[in-house]
Every structure is written in structure tokens, then in C-alpha cells.
Scaffold this active site. Structure first.
Site, short mmCIF file in Angstrom:
data_model
loop_
_atom_site.label_atom_id
_atom_site.label_comp_id
_atom_site.label_asym_id
_atom_site.label_seq_id
_atom_site.Cartn_x
_atom_site.Cartn_y
_atom_site.Cartn_z
N ASN A 8 24.53 -12.68 29.94
CA ASN A 8 23.11 -12.63 30.27
C ASN A 8 22.94 -11.66 31.42
O ASN A 8 23.25 -11.98 32.57
CB ASN A 8 22.61 -14.03 30.66
CG ASN A 8 21.15 -14.01 31.11
OD1 ASN A 8 20.42 -13.04 30.88
ND2 ASN A 8 20.71 -15.08 31.75
N LYS A 10 20.32 -10.61 32.74
CA LYS A 10 19.13 -10.89 33.54
C LYS A 10 18.36 -9.58 33.76
O LYS A 10 18.34 -8.73 32.88
CB LYS A 10 19.51 -11.60 34.83
CG LYS A 10 20.29 -12.90 34.56
CD LYS A 10 20.44 -13.76 35.76
CE LYS A 10 21.17 -15.04 35.38
NZ LYS A 10 21.29 -15.98 36.50
N HIS A 113 15.90 -20.80 29.75
CA HIS A 113 16.77 -20.59 30.90
C HIS A 113 16.11 -21.20 32.15
O HIS A 113 14.89 -21.19 32.28
CB HIS A 113 17.03 -19.09 31.11
CG HIS A 113 18.12 -18.80 32.09
ND1 HIS A 113 17.91 -18.83 33.46
CD2 HIS A 113 19.44 -18.50 31.92
CE1 HIS A 113 19.05 -18.55 34.07
NE2 HIS A 113 19.99 -18.34 33.16
N GLU A 115 15.68 -20.19 35.02
CA GLU A 115 14.80 -19.27 35.74
C GLU A 115 13.44 -19.18 35.06
O GLU A 115 12.41 -19.02 35.73
CB GLU A 115 15.47 -17.91 35.86
CG GLU A 115 16.68 -17.94 36.78
CD GLU A 115 17.66 -16.81 36.56
OE1 GLU A 115 18.69 -16.81 37.27
OE2 GLU A 115 17.42 -15.95 35.69
N GLU A 184 23.62 -25.43 31.75
CA GLU A 184 23.66 -24.63 32.96
C GLU A 184 23.16 -25.45 34.13
O GLU A 184 21.96 -25.54 34.36
CB GLU A 184 22.83 -23.35 32.80
CG GLU A 184 21.50 -23.52 32.08
CD GLU A 184 20.51 -22.42 32.42
OE1 GLU A 184 20.95 -21.32 32.73
OE2 GLU A 184 19.31 -22.70 32.42
N GLY A 190 24.33 -18.48 40.04
CA GLY A 190 24.15 -17.44 41.04
C GLY A 190 24.47 -17.89 42.45
O GLY A 190 24.19 -17.17 43.40
N SER A 229 27.98 -20.21 36.42
CA SER A 229 28.88 -19.33 37.17
C SER A 229 30.31 -19.33 36.62
O SER A 229 31.28 -19.38 37.37
CB SER A 229 28.90 -19.73 38.66
OG SER A 229 27.63 -19.50 39.24
N GLY A 251 26.52 -13.00 36.28
CA GLY A 251 27.00 -11.84 37.03
C GLY A 251 28.27 -11.22 36.50
O GLY A 251 28.42 -9.99 36.50
#
Length: 268
Positions: A8, A10, A113, A115, A184, A190, A229, A251
Site C-alpha cells: 500500500n 498510500k 483502511h 486512515e 490492521e 506507521g 507495520s 512503508g
């Protein structure tokens, strides 16, 4: 079933950076044998879907694979979107429909998600409708569920994730066997923190039982990814858990070397 490693990106990327990253990923996959033992996908910002369609298929184009001018060879990397509209078309400025995504060869779409839930106010009902829209378009939704730190500390983890998944099950019935679920923990996204393999497995087992109770086909078909993560260092231990069927990688998916290590771990 094969594990799935989905990156992902992002809101990251550029035309130059994307080409470099994908080239490194494809080169690494080719060096490792050319066909990963797991399924691999990258979920990219919408403006880059056209570019990625060309990048991931470029090494696989050949005259014999081209039928009526349309290439049918399958890339080592599948294309994913980061969101999808619950609507098929119409006056919904800024939205992107399943049909539009399908035009670019999108295989997966992330829905719900954390976010999107936190910053855009998406409810579990909205997530259920987006799941239905993805399935209707022939796109596999990656349905995200997870608890906040406050909810975990209050002992509400199981109740929260089951409630979020229940809304999707209720609205999608027997089609639930066609989804992917991603657990998640919001507190591990993050932040550099991650659930221990045992903590992750415990929640995955709860979700597995809920899916199995909803659909007999889900037992053989639905993959549950860990999305908190996962990185090159912890992937092997997490992926060794019996109910962890892959990862939704943040990431680390932007670093070719790290993403390739996670792909390798999923194939062990």
C-alpha cells in the site's frame, strides 16, 4: 492457499520513483526465479494506475501472448487501487468507480483502511457498500478491520473487529468468500510498533472463525492479511502463524529490497 503480499503505497510516489521501484521489484523477482511462490500486488494512488499498468506488464509482452492486440500474459505483480466508490457512476465528483478501475486492469482494491475511517469518516456500512461495488466490478476487495490503542487497552479488540467484519458479511452474503481481509491494528500503523506474532494470530483466528461461520467456502478461499507495520525483519515470524495468509505492507513496500525480502519470506 497462496499467501498474498500487497503493498500500500498510500499517498507516495512520482513517475520517476515509480518506474525505478517497479523495475527493481521485477528484476528482484526475476533473479529469484521469475515466479513468486506467493501472490504479489501493489496498491497505488489513482493517478499512477495507467503508468503502473504499463510498467508491470512491460517485461511480459511478447507477440505470441498478444491476442487481437490485447496482451493476456500475467505479470508477476498485480495492480491494486487504494479505494473504490460505492457508486457505479453519476454525479459523484472526485470518486472513482469499479468500472473505471477495471479499465486499468486493477485486480485488488483496499476498502475501509483505518486512515479512510479516521480521516474521511467512513463507517462500517460504507465499507460494506464499497466491498459490494468492488465485487460487482470483478475486483477483489481487501477489507481492512482493526482497533485503536484505546480499544485494545479497554479489552475491546475482538468486539471491534467482529463488528466491522459483520457489516461486510451482512451486506455481501455468499460473496464473502471472494474477499480478502486485512487485520490492521491502528496503533501499529506507521508507528514502528507491531503486534507480536501471538497477538496477531489471536485476532486472525477470531476473524477466521467468523468468516467460516458465515460461509463454508470462506474456509478454503478467504485470505487474512496482517497489516500492522510488517517489515523485512518481522515478516518471517508473522507469516509463520497458522492464520496469517500474507501482509498489507505500508512503508516497506516503497523500498524494493525490503519488499522483496517480505515476498521471499511469504514463499518459505
Amino acid at each position: 492457499m497462496k499467501k498474498l503480499i500487497a503493498g500500500n503505497w498510500k499517498m507516495n510516489g512520482s513517475l520517476v520513483a515509480n518506474e525505478l521501484l517497479v523495475s527493481e521489484l521485477l528484476a528482484g523477482i526475476k533473479l529469484a526465479g521469475g515466479a513468486p511462490a506467493c501472490d504479489v500486488a501493489v496498491c497505488v494512488p489513482t493517478p499512477y494506475l495507467a503508468q503502473l499498468t504499463g510498467l508491470i506488464n512491460r517485461p511480459f509482452l511478447s507477440q505470441k501472448d498478444d491476442i487481437a492486440g490485447k496482451n493476456t500474459a500475467r505479470s508477476a505483480i498485480e495492480l491494486g487501487a487504494q479505494d473504490i466508490s460505492a457508486q457505479a457512476s453519476g454525479a459523484y465528483t472526485g470518486e472513482v468507480s469499479g468500472g473505471m478501475l477495471k479499465d486499468f486492469g486493477v485486480r485488488y482494491a483496499i476498502v475501509g483502511h483505518s486512515e479512510r475511517r479516521a480521516y474521511h469518516g467512513e463507517s462500517s456500512q460504507t465499507v460494506a457498500l464499497k466491498t459490494k461495488a468492488a465485487l460487482a466490478a470483478g475486483i477483489t476487495p481487501i477489507v481492512c478491520v482493526g482497533e485503536t490503542l484505546a480499544e485494545r487497552e479497554a479489552g475491546q479488540t475482538e468486539a471491534v473487529v467482529k463488528r466491522q467484519l459483520a457489516a461486510v458479511i451482512h451486506d455481501n452474503g455468499h460473496c464473502i468468500s471472494e474477499i480478502v481481509v486485512a487485520y490492521e491494528p491502528v496503533w501499529a500503523i506507521g508507528t514502528g510498533k507491531t503486534a507480536t506474532p501471538e497477538q496477531a494470530q489471536q485476532v486472525h483466528a477470531v476473524l477466521r472463525a467468523q468468516l467460516n461461520a458465515a460461509s463454508s467456502a470462506a474456509k478454503q478461499r478467504v485470505r487474512i492479511l496482517y497489516g500492522g507495520s510488517m517489515n523485512a525483519q518481522n515478516a518471517k515470524e508473522l507469516l509463520a502463524q497458522p492464520d496469517i495468509d500474507g501482509g498489507l505492507i505500508g512503508g516497506a513496500s516503497l523500498k524494493a529490497a525490503d519488499f522483496l525480502k517480505i515476498i521471499a519470506a511469504a514463499g518459505e
